[in-house]
Design an enzyme around this catalytic site. Structure first.
Site, mmCIF file in Angstrom:
data_model
loop_
_atom_site.group_PDB
_atom_site.id
_atom_site.type_symbol
_atom_site.label_atom_id
_atom_site.label_comp_id
_atom_site.label_asym_id
_atom_site.label_seq_id
_atom_site.Cartn_x
_atom_site.Cartn_y
_atom_site.Cartn_z
ATOM 1 N N HIS A 167 44.011 42.760 44.509
ATOM 2 C CA HIS A 167 46.118 44.179 43.745
ATOM 3 C C HIS A 167 45.431 45.823 44.142
ATOM 4 O O HIS A 167 44.413 45.747 43.538
ATOM 5 C CB HIS A 167 46.348 43.414 43.046
ATOM 6 N N GLN A 193 48.158 32.066 44.292
ATOM 7 C CA GLN A 193 46.999 32.749 45.104
ATOM 8 C C GLN A 193 48.156 34.206 46.111
ATOM 9 O O GLN A 193 47.379 34.910 46.652
ATOM 10 C CB GLN A 193 47.006 32.194 46.565
ATOM 11 N N ASP A 209 50.011 43.220 45.369
ATOM 12 C CA ASP A 209 49.307 42.057 46.538
ATOM 13 C C ASP A 209 48.425 42.146 47.032
ATOM 14 O O ASP A 209 49.315 42.380 48.629
ATOM 15 C CB ASP A 209 49.553 40.495 45.950
ATOM 16 N N ARG A 250 31.717 40.836 38.025
ATOM 17 C CA ARG A 250 32.684 40.450 38.067
ATOM 18 C C ARG A 250 33.919 39.889 38.428
ATOM 19 O O ARG A 250 34.164 41.508 38.904
ATOM 20 C CB ARG A 250 32.856 40.338 36.046
ATOM 21 N N ASP A 296 37.511 39.790 39.013
ATOM 22 C CA ASP A 296 38.614 39.277 38.402
ATOM 23 C C ASP A 296 39.869 38.812 38.704
ATOM 24 O O ASP A 296 39.684 38.452 40.690
ATOM 25 C CB ASP A 296 39.210 41.349 38.133
ATOM 26 N N LYS A 348 41.740 33.338 40.347
ATOM 27 C CA LYS A 348 41.988 32.282 40.428
ATOM 28 C C LYS A 348 43.479 33.109 41.688
ATOM 29 O O LYS A 348 44.518 32.185 41.724
ATOM 30 C CB LYS A 348 42.962 31.928 39.442
ATOM 31 N N GLU A 350 36.586 35.727 36.727
ATOM 32 C CA GLU A 350 37.934 35.045 35.578
ATOM 33 C C GLU A 350 38.952 34.205 36.688
ATOM 34 O O GLU A 350 39.578 34.198 36.730
ATOM 35 C CB GLU A 350 38.735 36.323 35.498
ATOM 36 N N ASP A 399 40.528 40.720 26.450
ATOM 37 C CA ASP A 399 41.583 40.252 26.712
ATOM 38 C C ASP A 399 42.611 39.443 26.234
ATOM 39 O O ASP A 399 43.305 38.491 25.699
ATOM 40 C CB ASP A 399 42.281 38.939 28.161
HETATM 41 C C1 NOJ Z 1 41.654 39.934 34.296
HETATM 42 C C2 NOJ Z 1 41.839 41.729 33.188
HETATM 43 O O1 NOJ Z 1 40.774 40.765 32.240
HETATM 44 C C3 NOJ Z 1 42.685 41.961 32.697
HETATM 45 O O2 NOJ Z 1 42.333 42.449 31.389
HETATM 46 C C4 NOJ Z 1 43.797 43.064 34.525
HETATM 47 O O3 NOJ Z 1 44.494 43.054 33.204
HETATM 48 C C5 NOJ Z 1 43.839 41.166 34.403
HETATM 49 N N1 NOJ Z 1 43.267 40.329 35.299
HETATM 50 C C6 NOJ Z 1 44.699 42.204 36.010
HETATM 51 O O4 NOJ Z 1 44.030 43.030 36.511
#
Ligand code: NOJ
Ligand code: NOJ
Length: 711
Positions: free
Chosen positions: A163, A209, A218, A246, A248, A251, A276, A348
Site C-alpha cells: 500500500h 490480497q 492498496d 522484511r 510488510d 499476507k 510478516e 505491533d
Molecule cells: C504490519 C506492520 O508491522 C504494522 O506496524 C503496520 O502498521 C502494518 N503492517 C501496515 O503496514
C-alpha cells in the site's frame, strides 16, 4: 588478459564498488542476530531534519504525542553503532526508510498523527526527510549503511509493497516516482490501486490480497507499471547495499506476485527476505497457505506461531508443552526451519514487560529466543528493560523513546554472549531441535549440527527448583561448565557414557529462574552443509551454501551430475551460480576438493526468471464448501502437474463464482501447458476435460490469460 598487480587491485576495488553487497554473500542469515529499530524512536543524530518544511508540524519535541515524529533518524542509529556492536547484534532491521506521507491526518479527537513508523509511503525511491535529510536524498542512508558494514553489521530494510498512504484523507494515497506524481487513490486513471472495501474477513484469501488494509491505498501489483516500479525500488535499495528485506504484510500483497518480487531481487544480487504473515498459530485457517508460501517463494516468514507460544509460556504461565508442540508441528512443515525469523517483542505487540513485569522471565525468554531454531530478532530496548504500560502497553506505547544505552544490564550481556555462541557453535545456526526434558516450568533442549552441540536448560518458575533425573544428551562424556558463566544462575554438569547419542547426565537440581547453556564443538571430519540461500532460483542466480569443513581448496557443488560454476570457496562458505540444469527440486551435493561428499540440501531450480501472470478460468465445474479449484501445469513453477494442496497452484480465488482466478509467477518467455482441477474437501481430484491449455509467458511486465473450463 594480463594485468599488472596494481591494475588488478584497482579493478577489484572498482568491482567491489559496482557490485558492493553482491559480493558479501548476504543470503545466509542463520548466523545473524537481528535488532529491530523503530528509527524515529531510537536516537536523534541530526536535529536539522526534525521539522522539515514539506511536512512541518509533525514533530513533537516534548514526546507527548505518541503519534507524531520524535526526532530519531538514521544518523542517530549510526552514532550508536558501537553500542550496537557491543550488544553483539549483527543485523539491523529498520523502519521503512522511504519517503512517507507529508500531511497531518488528525485523529478522532483532533490530535495530529503522522507516519513516524514508515508504513505510509508516498515515494519508494526517496528517503524520508525525517530519517535522512530535508532534501530526501540518500546521503544519510548511505553513510548509515557503510558505518554498519564497517562494523560487521548487515542492514535489513522494512519494505511495504502492499500500500501507499491513507485513501480517504491527507494525500489520498498519492504515489510518486522519485518526485514525479504517478497516481492517487482518488486520481487513478491507470488502475494503480485496488478500489475495494476494507478487509472484514481476515480468513478470506481474496479479501486479504485485494481488499484494503486499514484504509491504506492498496497497490495493484498486477498493473505492469506498479510491478516495475516496486521492483525498481527494491533494486535501488540493493544498489544502496541493503542486505535483506522484511516484507510488510505479505499476507495482503498478491501472493503469486511476491514470488516474482523476491526472484527479481535474487536475479539482481544476493539478499535475504522474510515476510510478516500474521498467524494466530499452527491451527490458524491459513497456516497451511503460510508454510506453502515459505517453502516455495524464497521468502521466509516471521514466526508468529512460536511468538504466541513464547509469550504464552514465558509472560503468561502456560506450560512448556505449548512451545514444544508448536516447534514439533512447524519443524515438520517448514522445509528450511532454521530460516524462519523468531521474535518475542515487536512494534505491533505490547512489550513482554508490559504483559508481565518480571525481568527474570524476560531474560529467560531472551535466552530461549537466542538458542531456539530460527533467526532471532531483539526488539530495541528489550536489553534495557524498556516498557510503558499505558493502555496495556500496545501500539504506540511499545514504540517508546530509547532512553537508556547502558552496556551493563544482564540482558545486554546475555545477548552478547549468545550472539557470540551463534558464531562459534554451528548447532545454533544450523542444528536440529530436540526436546530432552520438560515439565510445565522446565524446558531442556538440544541443538545439534553434526558434532556442534548446545544443550540448554531453563527453569522459569519464580520459586520452585526441580531435580533433573534421567536427562540424556548427545554431548560426549565429560564435564561442562555453564557457557553463560552463571549470568542466569547456571552451573556445570557431568555427562556419562551411554549409547546411541544418549549420554546420561548426572542428576542435578535446577533452581528457580535459571538458564544454563552447555556446549561443545568439533572440527568436521567431512564437509557439513547447514544452509543454502536463496532456496529457489533459475540458472545463473547466485547462491551461497554455508556450513563447515569445506576445506580451503575448491571442490564442487553438484545438481545431479551437473557442477555449478563456483564464484568463491572457503572452509565455511561457497558461493556459486545455479547451473543450466533441467528445472526441478534438487538435493544439492557439495564435495570437497578430495571428493568427499557432504549431506545434501534442498533447492528449487526455476525454468526462467519469474513473471506474474493472472490465470482466469470461467464457468468452472461446480464446487461445494471446502472444494477449491487449483491450477496445475507442466513446469516446476506450475507444480509439474501436481494434484495436491501442496503441489498444485492455489487455492484459486472465487469472488465471481463460477469463475476463478489466481495470480501466479511463471517462467518468462516459456510456452507453458496447464489445466484446472477441482480438489474436493476430501482430496478427490477432478480434472477438466480436453487438451491442455497453452500460454506464452511474456518476457517482461505482467500477463493475463483467460479460458473456459473444458467439460
Ligand atoms: C504490519 C506492520 O508491522 C504494522 O506496524 C503496520 O502498521 C502494518 N503492517 C501496515 O503496514
Ligand atoms: C468458498 C468455499 O470456501 C469453497 O470451498 C467453495 O468451493 C466456494 N466458495 C464455492 O462454493
Amino acid at each position: 588478459m594480463l594485468l599488472h598487480a596494481s591494475a588488478r587491485r584497482v579493478l577489484r576495488s572498482l568491482l567491489v564498488l559496482i557490485f558492493g553487497a553482491a559480493l558479501c554473500g548476504a543470503q545466509d542469515f542463520k548466523k545473524q542476530v537481528i535488532y529491530q529499530i523503530v528509527t524515529d524512536r531510537f536516537f536523534d543524530g541530526d536535529t536539522s531534519n526534525n521539522n522539515p518544511s514539506q511536512s512541518s508540524g509533525l514533530f513533537d519535541s516534548t514526546k507527548t504525542n505518541w503519534q507524531v515524529y520524535w526526532g530519531g533518524d538514521l544518523a542517530g542509529i549510526q552514532q550508536q553503532m558501537s553500542y550496537l556492536k557491543g550488544l553483539g547484534v549483527t543485523a539491523l532491521w529498520i523502519s521503512p526508510p522511504v519517503d512517507n506521507l507529508n500531511l497531518n491526518i488528525p485523529d478522532g479527537s483532533g490530535k495530529a498523527t503522522a507516519a513516524y513508523h514508515g508504513y505510509q509511503a508516498r515515494d519508494f525511491k526517496r528517503i524520508e526527510e525525517h530519517s535522512g535529510d530535508v532534501n530526501n536524498t540518500w546521503t544519510a542512508f548511505d553513510a548509515f549503511v557503510s558505518a554498519a558494514h564497517n562494523n560487521g553489521i548487515k542492514i535489513i530494510v522494512d519494505f511495504a509493497p502492499n500500500h501507499t498512504n491513507d485513501n480517504s484523507a491527507g494525500e489520498f494515497g498519492s504515489l510518486y516516482d522519485n518526485g514525479t506524481f504517478l497516481a492517487a487513490y482518488n486520481n487513478d486513471p491507470n488502475g494503480y490501486f485496488h478500489h475495494n472495501p476494507n478487509i472484514s474477513n481476515f480468513n478470506d484469501r481474496y479479501q486479504l490480497q485485494y481488499y484494503t488494509l486499514f484504509s491504506l491505498s492498496d497497490l495493484n501489483q498486477e498493473n505492469a507499471s506498479v510491478d516495475s516500479y516496486l521492483k525498481a525500488a527494491l533494486q535501488q535499495l540493493q544498489q544502496h547495499h541493503v542486505d535483506g528485506f522484511r516484507i510488510d504484510a505479505v499476507k495482503h500483497v498478491t501472493w503469486g506476485w511476491e514470488y516474482s518480487m523476491a526472484n527479481a531481487a535474487f536475479t539482481f544480487g544476493p539478499s535475504f527476505f522474510y515476510g510478516e504473515w500474521f498467524l494466530g498459530g499452527t491451527s490458524d485457517p491459513l497456516y497451511h497457505d503460510a508454510y506453502k508460501f515459505a517453502n516455495n517463494s524464497g521468502i521466509s516468514l516471521l514466526d508468529f506461531s512460536v511468538n504466541t507460544a513464547m509469550r504464552d509460556v514465558f509472560a503468561n504461565n502456560n506450560g512448556f508443552s505449548e512451545l514444544d508442540n508448536t516447534l514439533t508441528t512447524e519443524n515438520a512443515n517448514f522445509t528450511w526451519q532454521n530460516d524462519q525469523v523468531i521474535f518475542l517483542d515487536s512494534h505491533d505487540v505490547a512489550r513482554f514487560l508490559s504483559v508481565n513485569n518480571n525481568t527474570n522471565r524476560l531474560n529467560e525468554a531472551t535466552a530461549f529466543l537466542l538458542t531456539c531454531r530460527g533467526i532471532p530478532v531483539i526488539y530495541y530496548g528489550d536489553e534495557q528493560y524498556l516498557h510503558n504500560d499505558t493502555n496495556g502497553g500496545g501500539d504506540p506505547y511499545n514504540r517508546l523513546w530509547m532512553s537508556s544505552f547502558s552496556t551493563t544490564t544482564t540482558a545486554y550481556k546475555l545477548i552478547g554472549q549468545l550472539a557470540a555462541l551463534r558464531q562459534s557453535n554451528d548447532g545454533l545456526a544450523y542444528g536440529g531441535f530436540q526436546q530432552r526434558w520438560m515439565n510445565n516450568d522446565v524446558y531442556i533442549y538440544e541443538r545439534k549440527f553434526f558434532n556442534d552441540i548446545v544443550l540448554v536448560a531453563i527453569n522459569k518458575n519464580d520459586t520452585t527448583s526441580y531435580s533433573i533425573t534421567g536427562l540424556n544428551t548427545a554431548l560426549s562424556p565429560g564435564s561442562y561448565s555453564d557457557y553463560l558463566a552463571g549470568l542466569l544462575g547456571g552451573f556445570g554438569i557431568t555427562v556419562n557414557s551411554g549409547t546411541g547419542g544418549n549420554n546420561p547426565v548426572t542428576a542435578f537440581t535446577l533452581p528457580a529462574h535459571t538458564v544454563a547453556v552447555w556446549q561443545a564443538t568439533a572440527s568436521a571430519a567431512a564437509p557439513e552443509v547447514g544452509s543454502i540461500g536463496p532456496t529457489v532460483g533459475q540458472s545463473n542466480v547466485q547462491v551461497t551454501i554455508a556450513g563447515k569443513g569445506f576445506g580451503s581448496a575448491t571442490g564442487s557443488v553438484l545438481f545431479g551430475t551437473s557442477a555449478a560454476g563456483i564464484v568463491s570457496w572457503s572452509d565455511t562458505q561457497v558461493v556459486f551460480k545455479v547451473p543450466g540444469v533441467s528445472p526441478g527440486v534438487y538435493n544439492v551435493q557439495l564435495k570437497n576438493s578430495g571428493g568427499t561428499a557432504a549431506n545434501t540440501i534442498q533447492f528449487k531450480v526455476l525454468t526462467a526468471k519469474l513473471i506474474p501472470v493472472t490465470f482466469t478460468v470461467n464457468n468452472a465445474i461446480s464446487t461445494n464448501v471446502g472444494d477449491y479449484i487449483f491450477l496445475t501445469g507442466n513446469t516446476v513453477e506450475l507444480g509439474n502437474w501436481g494434484t495436491t494442496f501442496d503441489t498444485a497452484i492455489g487455492p484459486m480465488l472465487d469472488p465471481n463464482i463460477p469463475n476463478w482466478f489466481l495470480n501466479v509467477s511463471v517462467p518468462a518467455g516459456q510456452t507453458v501447458q496447464f489445466k484446472f482441477i477441482k480438489i474436493a474437501a476430501n482430496g478427490t481430484v477432478t480434472w477438466e476435460n480436453g487438451t491442455n491449455h497453452t500460454y506464452i509467458v511474456p518476457t517482461s511486465g505482467t500477463g493475463f490469460v483467460n479460458v473456459n473450463w473444458q467439460f
